[in-house]
Scaffold this active site. Structure first.
Site, short mmCIF file in Angstrom:
data_model
loop_
_atom_site.label_atom_id
_atom_site.label_comp_id
_atom_site.label_asym_id
_atom_site.label_seq_id
_atom_site.Cartn_x
_atom_site.Cartn_y
_atom_site.Cartn_z
NE ARG A 1 -3.56 -2.56 0.18
CZ ARG A 1 -3.17 -3.72 -0.37
NH1 ARG A 1 -2.08 -3.78 -1.14
NH2 ARG A 1 -3.88 -4.80 -0.20
CB CYS B 1 -8.84 -3.06 4.95
SG CYS B 1 -9.55 -4.68 4.64
CD GLU C 1 -5.13 -0.91 3.22
OE1 GLU C 1 -4.89 -1.92 3.91
OE2 GLU C 1 -5.76 -0.96 2.15
#
Ligand SMILES: Cc1cc2nc3c(=O)[nH]c(=O)nc-3n(C[C@H](O)[C@H](O)[C@H](O)COP(=O)(O)OP(=O)(O)OC[C@H]3O[C@@H](n4cnc5c(N)ncnc54)[C@H](O)[C@@H]3O)c2cc1C
Length: 392
Positions: free
Chosen positions: A251, A301, A380
């Site tokens: 990410r 998420c 995230e």
């Protein structure tokens, strides 16, 4: 604030810890898709329009309509870019005015502040797709009697290497790209089906799912600097390792730490002919439908999965689930009962400070997981502060 932990099967009755003040998101008179609220102050705020070169720039536009959480006060300056020149105009305006700047794709990985963003938000609508996507197996025939769509016995019509390069605007929906390519028999971006962001957001975040990441199929990224100059990052062909590709991580992308970076404008991907691509994409979508709260407002998420050296070796979702936090609620923010790493905006729980609620819930989850397991969860999603660090 008073928090209560209840299981998903229980009834929820939790204090939101409101401070009795209206948020900026309630007070703007501007309209945006999905934006709500028009408090008394709203009458005093107006969307004023100005010009930055050829780009129409508005003021005080609520951001709630430009992110999947549906949360966010107004952007001080706001515009939509449909061409490269729009992006350059925005960069020049930002530089001349000394403003903070951020590009927003679909806002599916963002949490804006209740007070909004004290800078310039550019919503990216550069959604072109160069050329048609040919079928990877135009001469395919079905196995006699099977009737199955995915039974390929003949190949033909693709390039001799069985690969396809696609150049696409950064505002193009990543989900649609994954669907189009996999339906035509091209493999590499099947995992993109169901990721509700733009190509630019996927490259910037190195989005991934099902063990695959955006960087793997990425050949090059066209972007502009903060000064509006065009640049290109050559990442490498599909499957290659080493070089710039190694600067993409879980990410993360090199753009996240590039001080001179302005905006991604286009990306080129390389796909390979794969008779299983369509079936795989369909399977991924079914899995999402069964395991994720897709009808609720979320940003996917919220926490990264802990690294391999975490003491538990569990995913963030599993840690939160085992900690008994499914259904934990702060005001309008709730840990999803379907997938514990999804924090959702609970329908029916009105709040004048939904972003604050979400941040408080994030802090609560982190604290509980630390106490119970010793793991430090990291976000995230990108939490966008109202003002630059040190200004608040
Ligand atoms: C239901 C749901 C499921 C999801 N599933 C997944 C998943 O499986 N895997 C996954 O990785 N993510 C997932 N996400 C998160 C999100 O969709 C991805 O991170 C996506 O790549 C973000 O794209 P976006 O266009 O919405 O970016 P935004 O949220 O708009 O922006 C995210 C960041 O990228 C930057 N950015 C975006 N576009 C540009 C650009 N053109 N130039 C420069 N910077 C840019 C923004 O400034 C911001 O910092 C999910 C989200 C939801 C709501």
């Amino acid at each position: 604030a008073r928090f209560r932990f209840l299981t998903c099967a229980s009834a929820f009755a939790v204090s939101s810890g409101r401070r009795g003040r209206a948020s900026a998101s309630d007070s703007s008179a501007c309209s945006a898709p999905g934006a709500s609220g028009s408090g008394r102050e709203g009458a005093r705020l107006r969307c004023r329009a100005t010009k930055a070169g050829g780009l129409a720039v508005e003021e005080n536009v609520p951001l709630a309509g430009y992110c999947s959480f549906g949360i966010g006060g107004p952007a001080r300056y706001f515009a939509k870019a449909r061409t490269l020149e729009d992006v350059r105009d925005a960069c020049r305006f930002v530089r001349a005015e000394g403003l903070r700047f951020m590009v927003v794709g679909k806002g599916s990985n963002l949490l804006f502040d209740d007070r909004g963003f004290d800078g310039f938000v550019l919503v990216n609508e550069l959604s072109f797709l160069d050329g048609d996507i040919p079928q990877a197996f135009p001469n395919r025939a079905k196995t006699k009697g099977s009737g199955g769509d995915d039974d390929v016995v003949g190949r033909g019509g693709t390039s001799s290497e069985g690969t396809l390069r696609v150049r696409v605007g950064s505002g193009y929906p990543f989900n649609t790209l994954g669907q189009l390519l996999s339906s035509a028999g091209w493999g590499g971006l099947e995992f993109a089906t169901g990721i509700p962001g733009t190509v630019g957001g996927a490259v910037f975040m190195n989005a991934g799912a099902n063990g695959r990441e955006t960087k793997e199929s990425l050949v090059s990224v066209e972007y502009v600097t903060k000064g509006g100059e065009s640049r290109e990052l050559h990442v490498g062909g599909g499957g290659e390792e080493g070089g710039p590709k190694t600067r993409f991580g879980y990410r993360t992308s090199p753009f996240q730490s590039d001080e001179d970076f302005g905006a991604i404008v286009a990306a080129t991907f390389e796909l390979r002919a794969d008779p299983e691509a369509k079936a795989r994409a369909r399977q991924y979508m079914q899995r999402r439908g069964a395991s994720q709260p897709l009808k609720e407002k979320s940003a996917g998420c919220v926490f990264r999965n802990p690294s391999g050296c975490s003491p538990t070796n569990l995913s963030a979702g599993a840690l939160i689930d085992r900690a008994g936090l499914k259904g934990a609620t702060v005001g309008s923010a709730q840990v999803s009962c379907v997938h514990a790493n999804y924090l959702v905006v609970a329908s029916g729980n009105e709040s004048s400070r939904p972003s604050r609620d979400m941040k408080d819930l994030i802090a609560l989850v982190k604290k509980e997981i630390k106490q119970q397991t010793g793991v430090d969860l990291q976000e995230e999603i990108r939490i966008v502060p109202f003002q630059a660090e040190g200004m608040e």
